[in-house]
Design an enzyme around this catalytic site. Sequence first.
Site, PDB file in Angstrom:
ATOM      1  N   ARG A  30       0.813  -1.257  -0.045  1.00  0.00           N
ATOM      2  CA  ARG A  30      -0.081  -0.071  -0.051  1.00  0.00           C
ATOM      3  C   ARG A  30       0.954   1.435  -0.197  1.00  0.00           C
ATOM      4  NH1 ARG A  30      -5.240  -1.925  -0.782  1.00  0.00           N
ATOM      5  NH2 ARG A  30      -5.486  -3.884   0.335  1.00  0.00           N
ATOM      6  N   ASP A  31       0.413   2.187  -0.788  1.00  0.00           N
ATOM      7  CA  ASP A  31       1.120   3.587  -1.025  1.00  0.00           C
ATOM      8  C   ASP A  31       1.188   4.331   0.575  1.00  0.00           C
ATOM      9  OD1 ASP A  31       2.276   5.511  -3.425  1.00  0.00           O
ATOM     10  OD2 ASP A  31       1.870   6.358  -1.414  1.00  0.00           O
ATOM     11  N   ILE A  32       1.985   4.859   0.894  1.00  0.00           N
ATOM     12  CA  ILE A  32       2.078   5.450   2.353  1.00  0.00           C
ATOM     13  C   ILE A  32       1.239   6.685   2.329  1.00  0.00           C
ATOM     14  CG2 ILE A  32       4.136   6.927   1.996  1.00  0.00           C
ATOM     15  CD1 ILE A  32       4.876   5.802   4.812  1.00  0.00           C
ATOM     16  N   ASN A  86       5.413   6.786 -13.200  1.00  0.00           N
ATOM     17  CA  ASN A  86       6.075   7.851 -13.405  1.00  0.00           C
ATOM     18  C   ASN A  86       7.529   7.632 -13.686  1.00  0.00           C
ATOM     19  OD1 ASN A  86       3.746   9.300 -12.563  1.00  0.00           O
ATOM     20  ND2 ASN A  86       4.132   9.018 -10.429  1.00  0.00           N
ATOM     21  N   VAL A  95      10.872   8.026  -6.345  1.00  0.00           N
ATOM     22  CA  VAL A  95      11.579   6.937  -6.029  1.00  0.00           C
ATOM     23  C   VAL A  95      12.199   6.292  -7.210  1.00  0.00           C
ATOM     24  CG1 VAL A  95      11.833   4.762  -4.496  1.00  0.00           C
ATOM     25  CG2 VAL A  95      10.242   6.693  -3.979  1.00  0.00           C
ATOM     26  N   HIS A  99       8.592   1.314 -10.445  1.00  0.00           N
ATOM     27  CA  HIS A  99       7.286   0.919  -9.598  1.00  0.00           C
ATOM     28  C   HIS A  99       6.057   1.392 -10.496  1.00  0.00           C
ATOM     29  CE1 HIS A  99       8.536   4.797  -8.340  1.00  0.00           C
ATOM     30  NE2 HIS A  99       7.003   5.116  -8.294  1.00  0.00           N
ATOM     31  N   MET A 100       4.985   0.567 -10.444  1.00  0.00           N
ATOM     32  CA  MET A 100       3.838   0.791 -11.089  1.00  0.00           C
ATOM     33  C   MET A 100       2.788   1.052  -9.849  1.00  0.00           C
ATOM     34  SD  MET A 100       1.806  -1.985 -13.483  1.00  0.00           S
ATOM     35  CE  MET A 100       2.930  -1.883 -14.855  1.00  0.00           C
ATOM     36  N   HIS A 101       2.044   2.256 -10.023  1.00  0.00           N
ATOM     37  CA  HIS A 101       0.977   2.703  -9.357  1.00  0.00           C
ATOM     38  C   HIS A 101      -0.296   1.871  -9.804  1.00  0.00           C
ATOM     39  CE1 HIS A 101       3.226   6.256  -7.036  1.00  0.00           C
ATOM     40  NE2 HIS A 101       3.779   6.215  -8.434  1.00  0.00           N
TER      41      HIS A 101
HETATM   42  P1  AMP Z   1       6.691   8.211  -7.469  1.00  0.00           P
HETATM   43  O1  AMP Z   1       6.383   9.684  -7.258  1.00  0.00           O
HETATM   44  O2  AMP Z   1       5.862   7.651  -8.895  1.00  0.00           O
HETATM   45  O3  AMP Z   1       8.264   7.841  -7.766  1.00  0.00           O
HETATM   46  O4  AMP Z   1       5.980   7.401  -6.473  1.00  0.00           O
HETATM   47  C1  AMP Z   1       6.706   6.923  -5.349  1.00  0.00           C
HETATM   48  C2  AMP Z   1       5.423   6.513  -4.365  1.00  0.00           C
HETATM   49  O5  AMP Z   1       6.141   5.916  -3.153  1.00  0.00           O
HETATM   50  C3  AMP Z   1       4.873   7.812  -3.743  1.00  0.00           C
HETATM   51  O6  AMP Z   1       3.382   7.685  -4.103  1.00  0.00           O
HETATM   52  C4  AMP Z   1       4.974   7.575  -2.145  1.00  0.00           C
HETATM   53  O7  AMP Z   1       3.761   8.071  -1.580  1.00  0.00           O
HETATM   54  C5  AMP Z   1       5.285   6.198  -2.042  1.00  0.00           C
HETATM   55  N1  AMP Z   1       6.142   5.802  -0.780  1.00  0.00           N
HETATM   56  C6  AMP Z   1       7.354   6.847  -0.290  1.00  0.00           C
HETATM   57  N2  AMP Z   1       7.584   6.184   0.690  1.00  0.00           N
HETATM   58  C7  AMP Z   1       6.844   4.979   1.072  1.00  0.00           C
HETATM   59  C8  AMP Z   1       6.946   3.934   1.963  1.00  0.00           C
HETATM   60  N3  AMP Z   1       7.693   3.923   3.076  1.00  0.00           N
HETATM   61  N4  AMP Z   1       5.888   3.104   2.019  1.00  0.00           N
HETATM   62  C9  AMP Z   1       4.923   2.819   0.908  1.00  0.00           C
HETATM   63  N5  AMP Z   1       4.842   3.977  -0.117  1.00  0.00           N
HETATM   64  C10 AMP Z   1       5.748   4.986  -0.198  1.00  0.00           C
END
Ligand code: AMP
Length: 113
Positions: A30-32, A86, A95, A99-101
Amino acid sequence: MPDDCLFCRIIRGEIPAKLVAETPECVAFRDIDPQAPTHIVIVPRAHIPTLSDVKDPLIVGQMTRLATDLAKSEGVADSGFRVVVNTNAHGGQTVYHLHMHLLGGRRMGWPPG
Ligand code: AMP
Ligand code: ZN
């Protein structure tokens, strides 16, 4: 697998996350900071910085299959969902571990911001 990569650290269990699925190739959690009622991040176990760094496109198919399986199990497949990768600065990537949202549970706008 860089020591300081956030998602590598989640995969190794060094940082807690709400895991929702694990496959031999991928981990989903799950996204934080969820941007929709369902917001899951799907990552390959291998450290690949961006979509542009993918060597074997099979991994993108495996991530996509996991996303569509999770859309079904989360109950958003029929109402609709969005998958987003992204990439780099203008793509909004923060990050640098591919990753895929998976976003669902509400109507999405277009164009994206
Ligand atoms: P992006 O902006 O596409 O690189 O997505 C990175 C995502 O990682 C964002 O939606 C953040 O909310 C998510 N994120 C950052 N740290 C964590 C964490 N510790 N656990 C879960 N999701 C995270
Ligand atoms: Zn990584």
